[in-house]
Design a protein around this motif. Structure first.
Motif, mmCIF file in Angstrom:
data_model
loop_
_atom_site.group_PDB
_atom_site.id
_atom_site.type_symbol
_atom_site.label_atom_id
_atom_site.label_comp_id
_atom_site.label_asym_id
_atom_site.label_seq_id
_atom_site.Cartn_x
_atom_site.Cartn_y
_atom_site.Cartn_z
ATOM 1 N N GLU A 163 50.804 38.848 50.993
ATOM 2 C CA GLU A 163 49.777 38.466 51.959
ATOM 3 C C GLU A 163 48.753 39.580 52.133
ATOM 4 O O GLU A 163 47.541 39.332 52.222
ATOM 5 C CB GLU A 163 50.437 38.120 53.294
ATOM 6 C CG GLU A 163 51.304 36.873 53.232
ATOM 7 C CD GLU A 163 52.173 36.683 54.465
ATOM 8 O OE1 GLU A 163 52.606 35.541 54.699
ATOM 9 O OE2 GLU A 163 52.422 37.662 55.191
ATOM 10 N N VAL A 164 49.232 40.818 52.187
ATOM 11 C CA VAL A 164 48.335 41.963 52.323
ATOM 12 C C VAL A 164 47.453 42.107 51.094
ATOM 13 O O VAL A 164 46.234 42.286 51.193
ATOM 14 C CB VAL A 164 49.145 43.247 52.570
ATOM 15 C CG1 VAL A 164 48.238 44.478 52.518
ATOM 16 C CG2 VAL A 164 49.874 43.180 53.910
ATOM 17 N N VAL A 165 48.064 42.027 49.909
ATOM 18 C CA VAL A 165 47.298 42.188 48.665
ATOM 19 C C VAL A 165 46.187 41.145 48.571
ATOM 20 O O VAL A 165 45.027 41.476 48.280
ATOM 21 C CB VAL A 165 48.239 42.099 47.446
ATOM 22 C CG1 VAL A 165 47.441 41.988 46.142
ATOM 23 C CG2 VAL A 165 49.164 43.307 47.399
ATOM 24 N N GLY A 195 54.486 51.779 44.094
ATOM 25 C CA GLY A 195 53.664 50.641 43.733
ATOM 26 C C GLY A 195 52.697 50.930 42.614
ATOM 27 O O GLY A 195 52.538 52.077 42.175
ATOM 28 N N PHE A 196 52.032 49.895 42.132
ATOM 29 C CA PHE A 196 51.112 49.984 41.012
ATOM 30 C C PHE A 196 50.035 51.053 41.204
ATOM 31 O O PHE A 196 49.616 51.711 40.264
ATOM 32 C CB PHE A 196 50.402 48.642 40.794
ATOM 33 C CG PHE A 196 51.263 47.536 40.290
ATOM 34 C CD1 PHE A 196 51.776 47.562 39.005
ATOM 35 C CD2 PHE A 196 51.550 46.442 41.097
ATOM 36 C CE1 PHE A 196 52.554 46.521 38.533
ATOM 37 C CE2 PHE A 196 52.327 45.396 40.632
ATOM 38 C CZ PHE A 196 52.838 45.440 39.345
ATOM 39 N N LEU A 197 49.548 51.199 42.440
ATOM 40 C CA LEU A 197 48.382 52.040 42.696
ATOM 41 C C LEU A 197 48.726 53.451 43.154
ATOM 42 O O LEU A 197 47.840 54.214 43.524
ATOM 43 C CB LEU A 197 47.494 51.362 43.754
ATOM 44 C CG LEU A 197 46.833 50.052 43.315
ATOM 45 C CD1 LEU A 197 46.204 49.344 44.509
ATOM 46 C CD2 LEU A 197 45.783 50.309 42.243
ATOM 47 N N LYS A 259 37.407 48.271 37.433
ATOM 48 C CA LYS A 259 38.855 48.382 37.643
ATOM 49 C C LYS A 259 39.465 47.060 38.107
ATOM 50 O O LYS A 259 40.572 47.042 38.645
ATOM 51 C CB LYS A 259 39.155 49.482 38.672
ATOM 52 C CG LYS A 259 38.893 50.889 38.167
ATOM 53 C CD LYS A 259 39.848 51.259 37.046
ATOM 54 C CE LYS A 259 39.659 52.690 36.597
ATOM 55 N NZ LYS A 259 40.561 53.020 35.464
ATOM 56 N N ARG A 260 38.788 45.953 37.881
ATOM 57 C CA ARG A 260 39.349 44.658 38.274
ATOM 58 C C ARG A 260 40.438 44.201 37.301
ATOM 59 O O ARG A 260 41.362 43.492 37.673
ATOM 60 C CB ARG A 260 38.249 43.598 38.336
ATOM 61 C CG ARG A 260 37.254 43.805 39.472
ATOM 62 C CD ARG A 260 36.273 42.655 39.553
ATOM 63 N NE ARG A 260 36.932 41.448 40.025
ATOM 64 C CZ ARG A 260 37.062 41.115 41.306
ATOM 65 N NH1 ARG A 260 36.568 41.919 42.251
ATOM 66 N NH2 ARG A 260 37.656 39.990 41.666
ATOM 67 N N GLU A 261 40.339 44.582 36.039
ATOM 68 C CA GLU A 261 41.274 44.112 35.020
ATOM 69 C C GLU A 261 42.487 45.018 34.892
ATOM 70 O O GLU A 261 42.386 46.241 34.991
ATOM 71 C CB GLU A 261 40.584 44.029 33.654
ATOM 72 C CG GLU A 261 39.626 42.882 33.488
ATOM 73 C CD GLU A 261 39.161 42.750 32.052
ATOM 74 O OE1 GLU A 261 39.363 43.695 31.259
ATOM 75 O OE2 GLU A 261 38.602 41.690 31.716
ATOM 76 N N TYR A 346 44.666 42.284 39.661
ATOM 77 C CA TYR A 346 45.739 42.901 40.432
ATOM 78 C C TYR A 346 46.605 41.914 41.217
ATOM 79 O O TYR A 346 47.840 41.977 41.138
ATOM 80 C CB TYR A 346 45.135 43.961 41.361
ATOM 81 C CG TYR A 346 46.140 44.679 42.222
ATOM 82 C CD1 TYR A 346 47.149 45.455 41.651
ATOM 83 C CD2 TYR A 346 46.086 44.600 43.611
ATOM 84 C CE1 TYR A 346 48.070 46.119 42.440
ATOM 85 C CE2 TYR A 346 46.997 45.257 44.408
ATOM 86 C CZ TYR A 346 47.995 46.015 43.822
ATOM 87 O OH TYR A 346 48.915 46.661 44.602
ATOM 88 N N PRO A 347 46.034 40.978 41.972
ATOM 89 C CA PRO A 347 46.910 40.083 42.754
ATOM 90 C C PRO A 347 47.829 39.229 41.894
ATOM 91 O O PRO A 347 48.826 38.701 42.411
ATOM 92 C CB PRO A 347 45.915 39.212 43.531
ATOM 93 C CG PRO A 347 44.670 40.014 43.608
ATOM 94 C CD PRO A 347 44.612 40.742 42.292
#
Length: 515
Positions: A163-165, A195-197, A259-261, A346-347
Motif C-alpha cells: 500500500e505504501v509503495v 529492501g530494494f532501495l 530510474k523508473r525501470e 518498481y511497484p
C-alpha cells in the motif's frame, strides 16, 4: 476498513519462492508481566466498548471473523503456536490503541499488537492461549499524508508495504520498504528493514524521522520530543520491545525518469556448480552498485534435477538491461540450465517474485521454521557444507521437499554510510543474509523434531566460522541477545536501560525480547 476476505490462492512462477520470508515481521508486541486472570470475553467486550471510538471493532471467539483473522497469515511452527487470544480489538484511532492497553493493564490481561501477521519466532508461543490475551489488530490505522514539500510522508501503523509503495509511486515518490507487499510497513522498520532501495537510501529504519508510539502503560509519546531521543534510537532496530507504533514520519524521494525501470535476470544452476556460482558471486558482492542487488535460492526443481536442489541466482538492477548485464556476464558464460529476464517498474517487482498480495508468498503457509545468519562474505566451503546438509535431508525426507534456502545480497552503500552507533540496528557491516526456510504440511508432527534438528545443522553450517549474528525480523527464538542486538557491551546496556525506562513491567516481551 479491514474486511475479512483472505487473499486468493495463486500459483507461483519459477522465482516465486525467491523471497518467501522477506521481512518476516510484526508491527509491535506487548504483554502484562503477570499471569493473566481468567476472564469472560463478553464481559471484557461490554467494559471496553464504551471506551473506544464508534468505528472500532471487537471480535469474540464465537464469531466467524475471529477465526478467519487468526488464520489469515500465521504459520504453524510447532514451536510457535499461533497466538490464540480470547478477544481481538480492531482500532481505528490511536486513542483506541491506548484505551485498549489501559483496559488490559487494569484487568491484568496480556496484549499483542500486529498488522501483517508474519512473525515466526518461537517466542510468540509464550503469548497466552485462550486465557485472557487481547490481540490488537492495527490494519485500520491507514493514515497516509505526503508533506507539501514532497520530502516526507506520515504513514499509519496499519499500512502494508504494498500500500505504501503504490501510494508513493502514484505521487512520483518512493522510499525504502520491505519487499513482500503483504508485510506491514512498520514491522520491518522496527528491526531495521532490508529492501530494494537500501543501497541508495539506507534501511527502512534509516528513513524514519519521527512518529507516535503508544507505550505499555497507554501513554502516547511523540518521537520528535527532545526528551524522546533515546526511544527514537531504540525503536530503529529493537522497536518490538518498546511500544505500539501508531504512525511514522519517513523520508521520501523523487522517482526520476531514468530510474523508473528495473531489469531482472534469473539463472538456474545444478547443485554441483555451487563453487563456480559463488566464486562469481564473491565478485558481485565486491562490485555491485547501489542500484543492484542479488539473491539466490536453493530449492527442488525436478525439471532441472530430480534428486537435488537447484540454485536460482537472481540479479535485480535499477536501470536498463544493458547496464545490468555488465555485472552478469560471468553468469551467462557459466551456461546456466535455465534463464529468464525482463524489465518492469518498481511497484511490480513483488509480483514478479511471488510476493504481491495475491501471490503465493502472501497466503497462509503450512508449518514454517526460519533460521538466519548475517555474514560479511560468502564462505564457499561453508556453503557447500550447508548445501549438502540441505540436499541430503530433502532427498530422504520428501515431506520437507518444499523447504528452501535464501541467500540475500542487498546493496549496502547507504546502509554503511549511517554511523553504526546512531541506531539500535547492529549489523551494518554484514553484507549477506543467509536463511534456511523449512516448510512442510500442517499436522505432520513426525517431521517436527527432524525439522528442528535439520534447522540447527543448516544454521550452524551457514555461519561457517563467522560470529553469530541474526537479523531480528528473521529470528527463530533461540538466538542470544548478542546475536540479535550486537556484541558491543554498551549496546545491550543501553537497550536494557531503555527497557527499564519505557517498559518496566516488561509488557512487550513476545517478539525477540531484550529481557
Amino acid at each position: 476498513m479491514w474486511n475479512f476476505n483472505p487473499p486468493p490462492r495463486a500459483g507461483g512462477l519459477l522465482i516465486a519462492i525467491l523471497i518467501a520470508v522477506t521481512s518476516l515481521a510484526i508491527a509491535a508486541f506487548s504483554s502484562s508481566s503477570n499471569t493473566p486472570h481468567n476472564h469472560n470475553p463478553n464481559h471484557t467486550h461490554s467494559l471496553l466498548t464504551p471506551l473506544l471510538s464508534t468505528t472500532a471493532q471487537i471480535l469474540l471467539p464465537n464469531t466467524p471473523e475471529f477465526n478467519l483473522l487468526l488464520a489469515h497469515r500465521w504459520s504453524s511452527n510447532p514451536l510457535n503456536t499461533p497466538p490464540k487470544p480470547s478477544l481481538i480489538v480492531i482500532p481505528t484511532t490511536e486513542s483506541d490503541v491506548a484505551q485498549t492497553i489501559r483496559h488490559a493493564n487494569a484487568h491484568n490481561l496480556p496484549f499483542l499488537a500486529t498488522t501483517g501477521g508474519h512473525g515466526t519466532t518461537t517466542r510468540l508461543s509464550t503469548f497466552p492461549r485462550n486465557d485472557g490475551g487481547v490481540l490488537i489488530y492495527l490494519r485500520n490505522l491507514t493514515k497516509f499524508e505526503l508533506a507539501p514539500d514532497g520530502q516526507t510522508a506520515v504513514l499509519g501503523g496499519g499500512l502494508l508495504t504494498g500500500e505504501v509503495v503504490r501510494a508513493l509511486w502514484r505521487a512520483g515518490k518512493q522510499t525504502t520498504t520491505g519487499i513482500c507487499s503483504c508485510v506491514s510497513f512498520v514491522g520491518p522498520a522496527l528491526g531495521g528493514g532490508h529492501g530494494f532501495l537500501q543501497g541508495r537510501f539506507g534501511l527502512v529504519a534509516d528513513q524514519v524521522l519521527g512518529g507516535r508510539v503508544v507505550l505499555g502503560d497507554g501513554e502516547v509519546v511523540d518521537l520528535l520530543d527532545t526528551d524522546r531521543e533515546d526511544l527514537f534510537w531504540g525503536l530503529r532496530g529493537a522497536g518490538h520491545n518498546f511500544g505500539v507504533v501508531s504512525q511514522l514520519t519517513v523520508r521520501v524521494y523523487d522517482v526520476v525518469e531514468e530510474k523508473r525501470e528495473w531489469a531482472y535476470e534469473v539463472f538456474t544452476f545444478t547443485g554441483e556448480r555451487l563453487e563456480e556460482v559463488y566464486k562469481v558471486a564473491e565478485g558481485i558482492v565486491e562490485t555491485q552498485t547501489a542500484d543492484m542487488m542479488h539473491w539466490s535460492v536453493w530449492a527442488m526443481d525436478v525439471d532441472v534435477d530430480p534428486d537435488k536442489p537447484v540454485i536460482l541466482f537472481t540479479v535485480v538492477y535499477n536501470g536498463p538491461m544493458a547496464d545490468c548485464q555488465k555485472y552478469t556476464h560471468a553468469l551467462h558464460a557459466a551456461s546456466p540450465a535455465a534463464y529468464l529476464s525482463g524489465v518492469t517498474e518498481y511497484p511490480n517487482l513483488p509480483m514478479l517474485l511471488g510476493a504481491d498480495v495475491d501471490g503465493p508468498n502472501c497466503k497462509p503457509t503450512g508449518t514454517a521454521m526460519v533460521r538466519a545468519a548475517d555474514v560479511v562474505d560468502y564462505d564457499i566451503d561453508a556453503l557447500r557444507n550447508w548445501y549438502d546438509i540441505f540436499s541430503d535431508t530433502v532427498a530422504t525426507e520428501k515431506g520437507l521437499a518444499k523447504s528452501i534456502c535464501l541467500l540475500e545480497g542487498y546493496s549496502v552503500q547507504a546502509v554503511q554510510a549511517v554511523p553504526a552507533a546512531s541506531t539500535a540496528f547492529p549489523h551494518r557491516r554484514q553484507r549477506l543474509l543467509l536463511a534456511p526456510f523449512i516448510q512442510y504440511d500442517v499436522g505432520n508432527s513426525t517431521l517436527d523434531a527432524i525439522a528442528e534438528r535439520w534447522g540447527d545443522a543448516m544454521e550452524t553450517a551457514a555461519f561457517g566460522g563467522s560470529e553469530r549474528r541474526t537479523y531480528v525480523n528473521y529470528a527463530h527464538g533461540h538466538e542470544s541477545l548478542q546475536a540479535l542486538y550486537g556484541y558491543e557491551p554498551w549496546r545491550l546496556q543501553k537497550l536494557q536501560a531503555l527497557k527499564r525506562k519505557y517498559d518496566p513491567e516488561n509488557r512487550f516481551r513476545f517478539y525477540a525480547p531484550i529481557v
